[in-house]
Design a protein around this motif. Structure first.
Motif, short mmCIF file in Angstrom:
data_model
loop_
_atom_site.label_atom_id
_atom_site.label_comp_id
_atom_site.label_asym_id
_atom_site.label_seq_id
_atom_site.Cartn_x
_atom_site.Cartn_y
_atom_site.Cartn_z
N VAL A 99 0.84 -1.20 0.00
CA VAL A 99 0.00 0.00 0.00
C VAL A 99 0.88 1.25 0.00
O VAL A 99 0.56 2.26 -0.65
CB VAL A 99 -0.95 -0.02 1.21
N LEU A 100 2.00 1.22 0.71
CA LEU A 100 2.91 2.36 0.73
C LEU A 100 3.49 2.62 -0.65
O LEU A 100 3.68 3.78 -1.04
CB LEU A 100 4.04 2.11 1.73
N ILE A 101 3.79 1.57 -1.40
CA ILE A 101 4.32 1.74 -2.75
C ILE A 101 3.31 2.50 -3.61
O ILE A 101 3.66 3.42 -4.35
CB ILE A 101 4.66 0.38 -3.38
N GLY A 146 12.04 12.31 -4.72
CA GLY A 146 12.20 11.51 -3.51
C GLY A 146 11.18 10.41 -3.39
O GLY A 146 11.51 9.26 -3.05
N PHE A 147 9.93 10.73 -3.71
CA PHE A 147 8.89 9.69 -3.65
C PHE A 147 9.08 8.64 -4.74
O PHE A 147 8.79 7.46 -4.53
CB PHE A 147 7.51 10.33 -3.76
N ALA A 148 9.57 9.06 -5.91
CA ALA A 148 9.86 8.08 -6.97
C ALA A 148 10.97 7.12 -6.53
O ALA A 148 10.91 5.91 -6.78
CB ALA A 148 10.26 8.80 -8.25
N VAL A 149 11.97 7.66 -5.84
CA VAL A 149 13.05 6.81 -5.31
C VAL A 149 12.49 5.84 -4.26
O VAL A 149 12.88 4.66 -4.20
CB VAL A 149 14.17 7.68 -4.72
N LEU A 150 11.57 6.34 -3.42
CA LEU A 150 10.96 5.47 -2.42
C LEU A 150 10.16 4.34 -3.07
O LEU A 150 10.15 3.20 -2.57
CB LEU A 150 10.05 6.29 -1.50
N VAL A 151 9.49 4.64 -4.18
CA VAL A 151 8.76 3.60 -4.91
C VAL A 151 9.71 2.51 -5.38
O VAL A 151 9.48 1.31 -5.19
CB VAL A 151 8.01 4.21 -6.11
N VAL A 152 10.82 2.93 -5.99
CA VAL A 152 11.79 1.97 -6.54
C VAL A 152 12.40 1.12 -5.43
O VAL A 152 12.46 -0.12 -5.53
CB VAL A 152 12.89 2.73 -7.31
N THR A 153 12.86 1.76 -4.36
CA THR A 153 13.50 1.00 -3.28
C THR A 153 12.52 0.11 -2.53
O THR A 153 12.85 -1.01 -2.15
CB THR A 153 14.18 1.97 -2.29
N PHE A 155 9.75 -1.26 -3.77
CA PHE A 155 9.40 -2.41 -4.62
C PHE A 155 10.54 -3.43 -4.64
O PHE A 155 10.30 -4.65 -4.58
CB PHE A 155 9.10 -1.94 -6.04
N MET A 156 11.78 -2.95 -4.72
CA MET A 156 12.92 -3.86 -4.69
C MET A 156 12.98 -4.61 -3.35
O MET A 156 13.31 -5.80 -3.30
CB MET A 156 14.21 -3.09 -4.94
N ALA A 157 12.66 -3.90 -2.26
CA ALA A 157 12.64 -4.55 -0.95
C ALA A 157 11.56 -5.62 -0.88
O ALA A 157 11.77 -6.70 -0.32
CB ALA A 157 12.43 -3.50 0.14
N ALA A 158 10.39 -5.32 -1.46
CA ALA A 158 9.31 -6.30 -1.46
C ALA A 158 9.69 -7.54 -2.25
O ALA A 158 9.37 -8.67 -1.88
CB ALA A 158 8.04 -5.68 -2.03
#
Length: 232
Positions: A99-101, A146-153, A155-158
Motif C-alpha cells: 500500500v505504501l508503494i 524523492g517519492f519516486a526513489v521510495l517507490v523503486v527502493t 518495490f525492490m525490498a518487497a
C-alpha cells in the motif's frame, strides 16, 4: 518578468515535469513491473524429472502493482490464469509495504504536477515569495523525485526481502508448490527510475537558473561640455 534565460530553463523543467507525470501514469497502468520463470516443484518431484524433462514444469509469471498473470506448467501442458492484487491477493503479501508503494507513486505524480504548475507560474510572473520562485520549483522536484526513489527502493525490498514473486506465484495453490528460477525487472519499473532521474536533472536546472552571469556594459562616452551648453 524573468529573463529569457530563466524562462527557457523553467520551460524545460515544466516539460520534463510533465514527462515525469506521464511516465508515472503509464507505470501505474501497466501490469508488467516484474517477470519471471517459475518451476512447479511438486510436479517435478512426483515424476522425478531430470534436466531435459524440467522444461515441462517451468512456467512464466508477470505482475504489477494491481494485477498480473501466470502460466503454470505441471507436466500436463501450460495453463494460463490472471489475478488482481486488490482486494484478495494483497492480504497474502506485505500489505503495509504494498500500500505504501501505491501511496508513494500517487504522491510522486502529484508533486510532478505541482512542479509543472509552479514552472508555468514563474514563466509568466515575477515570483514574490521564495516558495513560488526557483526555491519552490526545487522543493516540488525534490519531493517528486524523492517519492519516486521510495517507490523503486520499496518495490525492490518487497521483491528481494519479502519474496513477492514467490508469494504471488503460490497464491491459491493448494496442491502444487512453485519456486522462482528467474526474476527480471520490466519496463514499468524502469519508468519509475527514469522519473526519479528526470527530477534530479530538474534540480540541476534550477541550480543553474540561480547563477547570475556577468552582463556586458558598453562604456558611455564622456559628454563634452562647452560654454554654449552652460549658457543654454
Amino acid at each position: 518578468m524573468p529573463g529569457a534565460f530563466k524562462q527557457t530553463l523553467f520551460a524545460l523543467i515544466a516539460a520534463s515535469s510533465f514527462a515525469s507525470f506521464v511516465l508515472i501514469l503509464v507505470a501505474m497502468g501497466t501490469p508488467k513491473w516484474m517477470t519471471g520463470k517459475i518451476l512447479c516443484k511438486t510436479g517435478a518431484e512426483l515424476v522425478n524429472a531430470t534436466d531435459p524433462e524440467l522444461v515441462k514444469f517451468i512456467g512464466e509469471i508477470y505482475y504489477g502493482l494491481f494485477g498480473g498473470g501466470k502460466m503454470r506448467k505441471c507436466g500436463l501442458g501450460g495453463r494460463r490464469s490472471k489475478f488482481t492484487i486488490f482486494p484478495h491477493l494483497v492480504k497474502q503479501l506485505n500489505t503495509t509495504l504494498h500500500v505504501l508503494i501505491v501511496f508513494f507513486l500517487c504522491a510522486a505524480f502529484s508533486f510532478a504536477l505541482a512542479s509543472l504548475g509552479f514552472c508555468i507560474f514563474n514563466i509568466i510572473k515575477v515570483p514574490y515569495r521564495a516558495i513560488q520562485g526557483p526555491a519552490g520549483i526545487a522543493l516540488w522536484n525534490f519531493l517528486a523525485g524523492g517519492f519516486a526513489v521510495l517507490v523503486v527502493t520499496s518495490f525492490m525490498a518487497a521483491v528481494k526481502l519479502h519474496n513477492l514473486t514467490e508469494r504471488i506465484a503460490n497464491f491459491r495453490e493448494n496442491v502444487f508448490q512453485f519456486v522462482i528460477l528467474e526474476e527480471q525487472y520490466e519496463d514499468s519499473f524502469w519508468l519509475c527510475v527514469a522519473s526519479a532521474a528526470v527530477h534530479g536533472v530538474n534540480l540541476l536546472l534550477v541550480a543553474i537558473s540561480g547563477i547570475r552571469f556577468p552582463t556586458l556594459k558598453t562604456k558611455t562616452e564622456e559628454a563634452n561640455v562647452t560654454a554654449e551648453d552652460i549658457m543654454y
